[in-house]
Motif scaffolding. Structure first.
Motif, PDB file in Angstrom:
ATOM      1  N   PRO A 157      44.651  36.063  51.928  1.00 15.30           N
ATOM      2  CA  PRO A 157      44.595  34.614  51.686  1.00 15.30           C
ATOM      3  C   PRO A 157      44.671  34.225  50.210  1.00 15.30           C
ATOM      4  O   PRO A 157      44.974  33.071  49.908  1.00 15.30           O
ATOM      5  CB  PRO A 157      43.251  34.190  52.298  1.00 15.30           C
ATOM      6  N   ALA A 158      44.410  35.164  49.307  1.00 11.69           N
ATOM      7  CA  ALA A 158      44.491  34.815  47.882  1.00 11.69           C
ATOM      8  C   ALA A 158      45.933  34.797  47.380  1.00 11.69           C
ATOM      9  O   ALA A 158      46.172  34.487  46.217  1.00 11.69           O
ATOM     10  CB  ALA A 158      43.660  35.793  47.051  1.00 11.69           C
ATOM     11  N   LEU A 159      46.884  35.144  48.248  1.00 12.18           N
ATOM     12  CA  LEU A 159      48.298  35.023  47.878  1.00 12.18           C
ATOM     13  C   LEU A 159      48.825  33.704  48.432  1.00 12.18           C
ATOM     14  O   LEU A 159      48.382  33.253  49.491  1.00 12.18           O
ATOM     15  CB  LEU A 159      49.104  36.193  48.458  1.00 12.18           C
ATOM     16  N   ALA A 160      49.770  33.114  47.727  1.00 12.84           N
ATOM     17  CA  ALA A 160      50.381  31.874  48.215  1.00 12.84           C
ATOM     18  C   ALA A 160      51.057  32.150  49.551  1.00 12.84           C
ATOM     19  O   ALA A 160      51.570  33.248  49.778  1.00 12.84           O
ATOM     20  CB  ALA A 160      51.405  31.367  47.206  1.00 12.84           C
ATOM     21  N   ARG A 199      55.311  38.073  41.138  1.00 14.94           N
ATOM     22  CA  ARG A 199      54.040  37.411  40.887  1.00 14.94           C
ATOM     23  C   ARG A 199      52.992  37.876  41.898  1.00 14.94           C
ATOM     24  O   ARG A 199      51.858  38.170  41.537  1.00 14.94           O
ATOM     25  CB  ARG A 199      54.238  35.900  40.980  1.00 14.94           C
ATOM     26  N   LYS A 227      49.576  39.948  41.114  1.00 12.64           N
ATOM     27  CA  LYS A 227      48.231  39.504  41.494  1.00 12.64           C
ATOM     28  C   LYS A 227      47.508  40.590  42.289  1.00 12.64           C
ATOM     29  O   LYS A 227      46.318  40.813  42.077  1.00 12.64           O
ATOM     30  CB  LYS A 227      48.299  38.207  42.292  1.00 12.64           C
ATOM     31  N   ALA A 275      44.332  41.295  40.117  1.00 14.43           N
ATOM     32  CA  ALA A 275      43.126  40.691  40.685  1.00 14.43           C
ATOM     33  C   ALA A 275      42.463  41.659  41.663  1.00 14.43           C
ATOM     34  O   ALA A 275      41.430  41.353  42.232  1.00 14.43           O
ATOM     35  CB  ALA A 275      43.467  39.370  41.363  1.00 14.43           C
ATOM     36  N   LYS A 276      43.050  42.823  41.873  1.00 12.25           N
ATOM     37  CA  LYS A 276      42.503  43.872  42.750  1.00 12.25           C
ATOM     38  C   LYS A 276      42.329  43.379  44.188  1.00 12.25           C
ATOM     39  O   LYS A 276      41.225  43.416  44.741  1.00 12.25           O
ATOM     40  CB  LYS A 276      41.160  44.401  42.223  1.00 12.25           C
ATOM     41  N   PRO A 293      42.310  44.165  47.707  1.00 14.54           N
ATOM     42  CA  PRO A 293      42.120  45.511  48.251  1.00 14.54           C
ATOM     43  C   PRO A 293      43.211  45.897  49.252  1.00 14.54           C
ATOM     44  O   PRO A 293      43.752  45.049  49.962  1.00 14.54           O
ATOM     45  CB  PRO A 293      40.760  45.439  48.930  1.00 14.54           C
ATOM     46  N   PRO A 316      46.900  32.855  34.416  1.00 18.17           N
ATOM     47  CA  PRO A 316      46.822  31.845  35.483  1.00 18.17           C
ATOM     48  C   PRO A 316      47.411  32.316  36.816  1.00 18.17           C
ATOM     49  O   PRO A 316      46.995  31.851  37.879  1.00 18.17           O
ATOM     50  CB  PRO A 316      47.627  30.656  34.925  1.00 18.17           C
ATOM     51  N   ASP A 317      48.377  33.244  36.758  1.00 21.18           N
ATOM     52  CA  ASP A 317      48.981  33.736  38.002  1.00 21.18           C
ATOM     53  C   ASP A 317      47.987  34.516  38.867  1.00 21.18           C
ATOM     54  O   ASP A 317      48.238  34.735  40.044  1.00 21.18           O
ATOM     55  CB  ASP A 317      50.151  34.670  37.693  1.00 21.18           C
ATOM     56  N   TYR A 318      46.903  34.974  38.248  1.00 20.46           N
ATOM     57  CA  TYR A 318      45.980  35.827  39.004  1.00 20.46           C
ATOM     58  C   TYR A 318      44.736  35.054  39.454  1.00 20.46           C
ATOM     59  O   TYR A 318      43.735  35.639  39.857  1.00 20.46           O
ATOM     60  CB  TYR A 318      45.590  37.057  38.169  1.00 20.46           C
ATOM     61  N   ALA A 319      44.812  33.732  39.374  1.00 20.42           N
ATOM     62  CA  ALA A 319      43.665  32.898  39.757  1.00 20.42           C
ATOM     63  C   ALA A 319      43.611  32.696  41.271  1.00 20.42           C
ATOM     64  O   ALA A 319      44.636  32.648  41.944  1.00 20.42           O
ATOM     65  CB  ALA A 319      43.757  31.539  39.062  1.00 20.42           C
ATOM     66  N   THR A 320      42.388  32.595  41.765  1.00 20.32           N
ATOM     67  CA  THR A 320      42.151  32.286  43.187  1.00 20.32           C
ATOM     68  C   THR A 320      41.037  31.249  43.224  1.00 20.32           C
ATOM     69  O   THR A 320      40.055  31.382  42.491  1.00 20.32           O
ATOM     70  CB  THR A 320      41.684  33.546  43.944  1.00 20.32           C
ATOM     71  N   ILE A 338      40.206  29.816  50.910  1.00 22.65           N
ATOM     72  CA  ILE A 338      40.662  30.602  49.766  1.00 22.65           C
ATOM     73  C   ILE A 338      42.107  30.216  49.482  1.00 22.65           C
ATOM     74  O   ILE A 338      42.935  30.205  50.394  1.00 22.65           O
ATOM     75  CB  ILE A 338      40.538  32.105  50.077  1.00 22.65           C
ATOM     76  N   THR A 339      42.393  29.856  48.245  1.00 21.54           N
ATOM     77  CA  THR A 339      43.778  29.522  47.918  1.00 21.54           C
ATOM     78  C   THR A 339      44.205  30.206  46.639  1.00 21.54           C
ATOM     79  O   THR A 339      43.396  30.504  45.767  1.00 21.54           O
ATOM     80  CB  THR A 339      43.989  27.996  47.749  1.00 21.54           C
ATOM     81  N   ASP A 340      45.501  30.429  46.575  1.00 24.39           N
ATOM     82  CA  ASP A 340      46.107  31.034  45.403  1.00 24.39           C
ATOM     83  C   ASP A 340      46.207  29.983  44.303  1.00 24.39           C
ATOM     84  O   ASP A 340      46.507  28.838  44.584  1.00 24.39           O
ATOM     85  CB  ASP A 340      47.508  31.522  45.811  1.00 24.39           C
ATOM     86  N   GLY A 341      45.940  30.396  43.077  1.00 28.38           N
ATOM     87  CA  GLY A 341      46.197  29.513  41.941  1.00 28.38           C
ATOM     88  C   GLY A 341      44.951  28.897  41.353  1.00 28.38           C
ATOM     89  O   GLY A 341      43.885  28.945  41.949  1.00 28.38           O
ATOM     90  N   TYR A 399      35.320  39.783  36.579  1.00 28.86           N
ATOM     91  CA  TYR A 399      35.959  38.518  36.936  1.00 28.86           C
ATOM     92  C   TYR A 399      35.221  37.368  36.285  1.00 28.86           C
ATOM     93  O   TYR A 399      33.989  37.373  36.213  1.00 28.86           O
ATOM     94  CB  TYR A 399      35.913  38.298  38.453  1.00 28.86           C
ATOM     95  N   LEU A 442      38.749  42.076  44.734  1.00 29.64           N
ATOM     96  CA  LEU A 442      38.789  40.622  44.904  1.00 29.64           C
ATOM     97  C   LEU A 442      37.978  40.165  46.112  1.00 29.64           C
ATOM     98  O   LEU A 442      37.322  39.131  46.063  1.00 29.64           O
ATOM     99  CB  LEU A 442      40.252  40.147  45.030  1.00 29.64           C
ATOM    100  N   PRO A 495      40.471  37.586  37.254  1.00 30.97           N
ATOM    101  CA  PRO A 495      40.130  38.848  36.606  1.00 30.97           C
ATOM    102  C   PRO A 495      40.327  38.690  35.098  1.00 30.97           C
ATOM    103  O   PRO A 495      41.249  37.994  34.667  1.00 30.97           O
ATOM    104  CB  PRO A 495      41.168  39.827  37.176  1.00 30.97           C
TER     105      PRO A 495
END
Lengths: 371, 239
Positions: A74-77, A114, A118, A122-123, A125, B49-53, B64-67, B129, B210, B232
């Motif tokens: 879910p943390a991916l678009a 991208r 991530k 952002a690890k 898992p 910023p690309d690695y933000a959640t 949970i959302t990307d960005g 993080y 994460l 991170p």
């Protein structure tokens, strides 16, 4: 992990596994020589060396499952989840995925880079989530697979083959998921749903690519082998006694698929299933579908009552199928002037393609001298 | 007094070539090295910023959302915590950072009780993080009536060795934002982003992956009362 700026490597699946192996190595260093960890690493290593093609169906099942959950995190678009799943698990190239989703290849490549960046940084898992997290995570995975399927299903006969090929890819992935997670009846339910829908692929457009509605389709052109497979799948899923939205949708699709003729459709049963689905999902789109089923079971006036409530609710404002459905009910009630106005509303909202041609045809029907 | 420097980058002004990117990195490293040696900089990092959640809990559901939390053009690209005698001194140090010419640096004081001291890196196998705690005016005020204080969350994450730093910040209206355009430094009052959401504080959490940090973030009371953004720390070496 390094990831190049300039494009996607040929084998993101292998890349994900390298990330995973490095993580496993990290864990090993911490855990000493814990036997389970060694076995895990050995599994990954053998996968890397024995099966260089990461799309190979003979792969170790557990690994494909991990890949699915990682790609659908879910943390991916949402669009990245779809792209990454296809790239990693089906062997489609970046160019093919870009074409299937009608975006430039550079855009798709960037999206994939991208997402992989991530995952690494952002690890995210690389594992199947623990049982406690599955109720939250499985629906997300199923949604990605269904999105892939629908993207292919909505492509008309004339459209790029790559787009239609998405249906087969989605079915293949749903099959993997259903086989690997037998305790998740929704996975099998989704597979059944896709098979039921896909069984109608040859009958749903005419030679010119125009949509043919379910009632007008030549049922002999349905893939009855696939319908049988779908029924078996749905039966297996329902045996678990834990119905969810995909199983109910598959049951609805099954009602259509097993009716020998449109007139023999069990509409009261379908209306009942839509009521269950509406409760499960709370979705106004499902409620709109229920209106259609109720109109078939109890007459267009009963359907019109439901679309009226939806109009008041306002949650479907801007959705062309609401006025289009209302127009159809009004047409069947002989209220042609109102039907024509509703078709006009729908045409103002619909895009181009077969749906527009269909609505224009229906509008002409109610404005040219029908009683 | 301790101050947070929140660096943002305008993509139109960002270094466009690998050489410019390296020069920017070298500039940031020498700035940090000098302030570390002087005992002024306690910790800090680049953030990508690309690695933000983002994490929100609404009606009992974790979303949970990307960005990043705000879809603004300028995105947070790093932070530092400085020990300075005054806000003016912190603003002066911010003006020497490479961010103001290509974006902004927001300077915001911590309350007096915020933890000081330097940090050592995360334990092996852990990733550090940044957890940004952000207000969300669209949340129904009634939600706050049932919201517990953050104390239990802090005690739990501190006790587990997960939370290595954290504090609320003084309110956004006390912030100063530093820009450098055409070789002149511009200092304005208020935060860098004119969004309705505003940064209220931040924590640093050491987690295995994460999923662990998202799960911990979802249990923060402000996941219900606002928005949490997880990033991170990023060494700036890869993109």
């Amino acid at each position: 992990m390094r990831w190049p700026d300039d494009g996607v490597p040929d084998r993101p699946g292998a890349w994900l596994m390298t990330v995973a192996r490095n993580k496993a190595l990290d864990r090993l260093r911490r855990a000493g020589t814990h036997r389970a960890k060694i076995e895990e690493l050995a599994v990954m290593a053998s996968r890397e060396s024995d099966a260089p093609d990461d799309t190979d169906d003979s792969g170790i099942p557990d690994e494909r499952l991990r890949l699915i959950f990682t790609c659908c995190h879910p943390a991916l678009a949402a669009e990245a989840r779809v792209a990454l799943t296809l790239r990693t698990l089906t062997g489609l190239t970046t160019a093919e995925i870009a074409r299937a989703f009608l975006v430039p290849e550079a855009t798709m490549a960037k999206r994939l880079v991208r997402a992989k960046g991530k995952i690494a940084h952002a690890k995210i898992p690389y594992r199947v989530p623990p049982a406690a997290a599955l109720p939250e995570r499985v629906p997300g995975v199923l949604a990605v697979l269904y999105l892939v399927f629908n993207e292919g299903y909505s492509a008309s006969a004339g459209a790029d083959l790559i787009r239609r090929d998405l249906c087969d890819k989605a079915i293949g992935l749903a099959q993997v998921l259903a086989d690997l997670m037998p305790e998740e009846p929704e996975a099998r339910g989704l597979l059944a749903l896709m098979l039921f829908q896909h069984s109608r692929r040859d009958a749903r457009t005419d030679g010119a690519g125009n949509l043919i509605t379910l009632e007008d389709q030549d049922r002999s052109r349905w893939d009855h082998g696939q319908i049988e497979r779908a029924r078996a799948c749905l039966g297996d899923a329902l045996l678990r006694g834990d119905p969810g939205q995909y199983q109910v949708q598959a049951a609805i699709a099954g009602c259509h698929a097993t009716a020998p003729a449109a007139a023999g459709t069990d509409w009261p049963e379908i209306a009942r299933l839509y009521r269950i689905l509406s409760r499960l999902t709370g979705s106004p789109v499902v409620e709109l579908n229920r209106a259609v089923a109720v109109a078939m079971a109890d007459g267009p006036a009963a359907g019109l009552a439901i679309t009226g409530e939806l109009e008041v609710g306002g949650t479907l404002d801007g959705y062309y199928l609401l006025p289009a459905t209302r127009a159809d009910f009004l047409r069947r009630l002989g209220r042609n002037a109102e039907a024509a106005a509703a078709y006009t509303d729908a045409l103002a909202l619909v895009g181009t393609g077969p749906e527009r041609r269909f609505l224009e045809g229906r509008k002409a029907l109610v404005t040219t001298g029908e009683p | 007094m301790r101050y947070a420097l929140i660096h943002s980058m305008d993509p139109d002004l960002a270094p466009a070539t690998p050489e410019a990117f390296r020069a920017d990195r070298a500039h940031a490293a020498s700035w940090a090295g000098e302030l570390d040696a002087a005992g002024v900089r306690l910790h800090g990092s680049r953030l990508h910023p690309d690695y933000a959640t983002t994490v929100r809990v609404r009606d009992g559901r974790t979303l949970i959302t990307d960005g990043p939390f705000a879809e603004t053009k300028e995105q947070i690209a790093g932070y530092d915590v400085l020990e300075c005698g005054s806000l003016d001194e912190a603003v002066r140090q911010a003006g020497r950072h490479p961010a103001p010419p290509i974006g902004t640096t927001e300077v915001r004081a911590f309350p007096a009780h915020a933890p000081g001291g330097r940090l050592t890196g995360p334990a092996e196998g852990k990733t550090r993080y940044l957890l940004l705690v952000v207000t969300d005016p669209s949340v129904d005020p009634a939600v706050f009536e049932d919201l517990p204080s953050v104390d239990a969350w802090v005690a739990e994450t501190d006790g587990a060795g997960i939370r290595v730093f954290g504090s609320e910040l003084e309110p956004p209206e006390t912030a100063r934002t530093v820009r450098e355009r055409d070789a002149s430094i511009l200092v304005t009052d208020g935060p860098f982003a004119e969004t309705k959401e505003q940064i209220a504080g931040f924590d640093l959490l050491d987690c295995a992956d994460l999923d662990e940090v998202l799960e911990i973030a979802a249990r923060h009371p402000m996941a219900r009362g606002g928005i949490l953004e997880v990033r991170p720390l990023w060494d700036g070496n890869e993109r």
